[in-house]
Design a protein around this motif. Sequence first.
Motif, PDB file in Angstrom:
ATOM      1  N   ALA A  68       0.825  -1.213   0.000  1.00 60.16           N
ATOM      2  CA  ALA A  68       0.000   0.000   0.000  1.00 60.16           C
ATOM      3  C   ALA A  68       0.858   1.261   0.000  1.00 60.16           C
ATOM      4  CB  ALA A  68      -0.928   0.000   1.209  1.00 60.16           C
ATOM      5  N   LEU A  69       1.997   1.222   0.670  1.00 60.41           N
ATOM      6  CA  LEU A  69       2.864   2.406   0.718  1.00 60.41           C
ATOM      7  C   LEU A  69       3.354   2.810  -0.669  1.00 60.41           C
ATOM      8  CD1 LEU A  69       4.969   1.793   3.941  1.00 60.41           C
ATOM      9  CD2 LEU A  69       3.197   3.513   3.569  1.00 60.41           C
ATOM     10  N   GLY A  70       3.393   1.876  -1.589  1.00 61.72           N
ATOM     11  CA  GLY A  70       3.802   2.180  -2.954  1.00 61.72           C
ATOM     12  C   GLY A  70       2.647   2.573  -3.860  1.00 61.72           C
ATOM     13  N   SER A  71       1.423   2.592  -3.314  1.00 60.54           N
ATOM     14  CA  SER A  71       0.251   2.884  -4.138  1.00 60.54           C
ATOM     15  C   SER A  71      -0.083   4.369  -4.106  1.00 60.54           C
ATOM     16  CB  SER A  71      -0.954   2.074  -3.655  1.00 60.54           C
ATOM     17  OG  SER A  71      -1.480   2.640  -2.468  1.00 60.54           O
ATOM     18  N   GLU A  72      -0.974   4.769  -5.013  1.00 61.04           N
ATOM     19  CA  GLU A  72      -1.399   6.163  -5.095  1.00 61.04           C
ATOM     20  C   GLU A  72      -2.205   6.583  -3.872  1.00 61.04           C
ATOM     21  OE1 GLU A  72      -5.506   5.659  -7.648  1.00 61.04           O
ATOM     22  OE2 GLU A  72      -3.607   5.786  -8.706  1.00 61.04           O
ATOM     23  N   LYS A  92       7.515   7.336   5.852  1.00 62.25           N
ATOM     24  CA  LYS A  92       7.622   5.994   5.253  1.00 62.25           C
ATOM     25  C   LYS A  92       8.708   5.190   5.966  1.00 62.25           C
ATOM     26  CE  LYS A  92       6.997   4.579   0.621  1.00 62.25           C
ATOM     27  NZ  LYS A  92       7.252   4.767  -0.798  1.00 62.25           N
ATOM     28  N   ALA A  93       9.832   5.842   6.249  1.00 59.42           N
ATOM     29  CA  ALA A  93      10.927   5.175   6.966  1.00 59.42           C
ATOM     30  C   ALA A  93      10.483   4.809   8.382  1.00 59.42           C
ATOM     31  CB  ALA A  93      12.154   6.073   7.000  1.00 59.42           C
ATOM     32  N   ALA A  94       9.727   5.697   9.040  1.00 60.44           N
ATOM     33  CA  ALA A  94       9.251   5.411  10.395  1.00 60.44           C
ATOM     34  C   ALA A  94       8.297   4.218  10.401  1.00 60.44           C
ATOM     35  CB  ALA A  94       8.565   6.647  10.981  1.00 60.44           C
ATOM     36  N   VAL A  95       7.428   4.130   9.392  1.00 55.95           N
ATOM     37  CA  VAL A  95       6.522   2.981   9.289  1.00 55.95           C
ATOM     38  C   VAL A  95       7.336   1.707   9.090  1.00 55.95           C
ATOM     39  CG1 VAL A  95       4.774   1.864   7.830  1.00 55.95           C
ATOM     40  CG2 VAL A  95       4.525   4.270   8.455  1.00 55.95           C
ATOM     41  N   GLN A  96       8.310   1.749   8.189  1.00 56.03           N
ATOM     42  CA  GLN A  96       9.117   0.560   7.915  1.00 56.03           C
ATOM     43  C   GLN A  96       9.912   0.131   9.149  1.00 56.03           C
ATOM     44  OE1 GLN A  96       8.939  -1.220   4.863  1.00 56.03           O
ATOM     45  NE2 GLN A  96       9.783  -2.663   6.325  1.00 56.03           N
ATOM     46  N   GLN A  97      10.460   1.102   9.880  1.00 56.08           N
ATOM     47  CA  GLN A  97      11.203   0.770  11.098  1.00 56.08           C
ATOM     48  C   GLN A  97      10.292   0.139  12.145  1.00 56.08           C
ATOM     49  OE1 GLN A  97      12.899   4.546  12.098  1.00 56.08           O
ATOM     50  NE2 GLN A  97      14.515   4.410  10.542  1.00 56.08           N
ATOM     51  N   ALA A  98       9.087   0.671  12.291  1.00 51.51           N
ATOM     52  CA  ALA A  98       8.137   0.101  13.251  1.00 51.51           C
ATOM     53  C   ALA A  98       7.759  -1.324  12.845  1.00 51.51           C
ATOM     54  CB  ALA A  98       6.896   0.982  13.357  1.00 51.51           C
ATOM     55  N   LEU A  99       7.535  -1.544  11.553  1.00 44.86           N
ATOM     56  CA  LEU A  99       7.225  -2.900  11.079  1.00 44.86           C
ATOM     57  C   LEU A  99       8.392  -3.846  11.318  1.00 44.86           C
ATOM     58  CD1 LEU A  99       5.369  -2.121   7.721  1.00 44.86           C
ATOM     59  CD2 LEU A  99       4.356  -2.866   9.886  1.00 44.86           C
ATOM     60  N   ASP A 100       9.613  -3.357  11.101  1.00 48.08           N
ATOM     61  CA  ASP A 100      10.801  -4.180  11.353  1.00 48.08           C
ATOM     62  C   ASP A 100      10.908  -4.545  12.830  1.00 48.08           C
ATOM     63  OD1 ASP A 100      11.429  -4.051   8.655  1.00 48.08           O
ATOM     64  OD2 ASP A 100      12.975  -2.505   8.904  1.00 48.08           O
ATOM     65  N   ARG A 101      10.648  -3.564  13.712  1.00 43.61           N
ATOM     66  CA  ARG A 101      10.705  -3.849  15.154  1.00 43.61           C
ATOM     67  C   ARG A 101       9.646  -4.881  15.533  1.00 43.61           C
ATOM     68  NH1 ARG A 101      11.425   1.807  15.403  1.00 43.61           N
ATOM     69  NH2 ARG A 101       9.201   2.096  15.923  1.00 43.61           N
ATOM     70  N   ILE A 102       8.467  -4.759  14.956  1.00 45.73           N
ATOM     71  CA  ILE A 102       7.390  -5.721  15.237  1.00 45.73           C
ATOM     72  C   ILE A 102       7.818  -7.117  14.818  1.00 45.73           C
ATOM     73  CG2 ILE A 102       5.074  -6.464  14.523  1.00 45.73           C
ATOM     74  CD1 ILE A 102       4.352  -3.419  14.417  1.00 45.73           C
ATOM     75  N   GLN A 103       8.362  -7.238  13.616  1.00 43.20           N
ATOM     76  CA  GLN A 103       8.785  -8.553  13.126  1.00 43.20           C
ATOM     77  C   GLN A 103       9.926  -9.112  13.967  1.00 43.20           C
ATOM     78  OE1 GLN A 103       9.257  -7.339   8.962  1.00 43.20           O
ATOM     79  NE2 GLN A 103       7.700  -8.855   8.438  1.00 43.20           N
ATOM     80  N   THR A 104      10.825  -8.262  14.414  1.00 40.97           N
ATOM     81  CA  THR A 104      11.943  -8.716  15.258  1.00 40.97           C
ATOM     82  C   THR A 104      11.418  -9.242  16.589  1.00 40.97           C
ATOM     83  OG1 THR A 104      13.451  -7.130  14.235  1.00 40.97           O
ATOM     84  CG2 THR A 104      14.078  -7.992  16.401  1.00 40.97           C
TER      85      THR A 104
END
Length: 156
Positions: free
Chosen positions: A46-50, A60-72
């Motif tokens: 979705a982040l790559g969508s219009e 976008k970086a903050a969302v990705q970092q939060a997702l990475d922390r969740i997965q970790t």
Amino acid sequence: MTSFALALSMGLALASTAQAKDDNDADVTFDATLPVAAQVGAIEKALGSEHYSEISKDDKAAVQQALDRIQTRLGDQDRVDALEPQDRAEVLKDQDVVNSLLARARADSRVSCRRERLTGSNMAQRVCMTTAQRRRAEEASRKAMEDSSRSGGGRP
């Protein structure tokens, strides 16, 4: 009578098309009660969508970092429910970060159209912009007016 039936069926078809479009355009959120892997993939897509075109690089970086922390924190687990209370609390904090940033980006990325008379013309034209583009244009216009009034409006 047949024209009424035709009009009714066309109206129902348009309504169902609009409903299907609304279902496809649903906001993406992270829900800690659901399996995480599929949600992360959906959010990244979705982040790559219009629909999220106005998200800033920092957000976008903050969302990705939060997702990475969740997965970790999840490790081999696929559900937040399986985590220890401390880890679950941290995941819920990251969930709030992801959802608030996505909601703001989605709102800023909504396109709205207006009929406006452009300078020098009496004919209205349809002008479509995202909410963020319209806000930036209004701020630039306001700033130009303020700058103009400060400098005396261009008069000597």
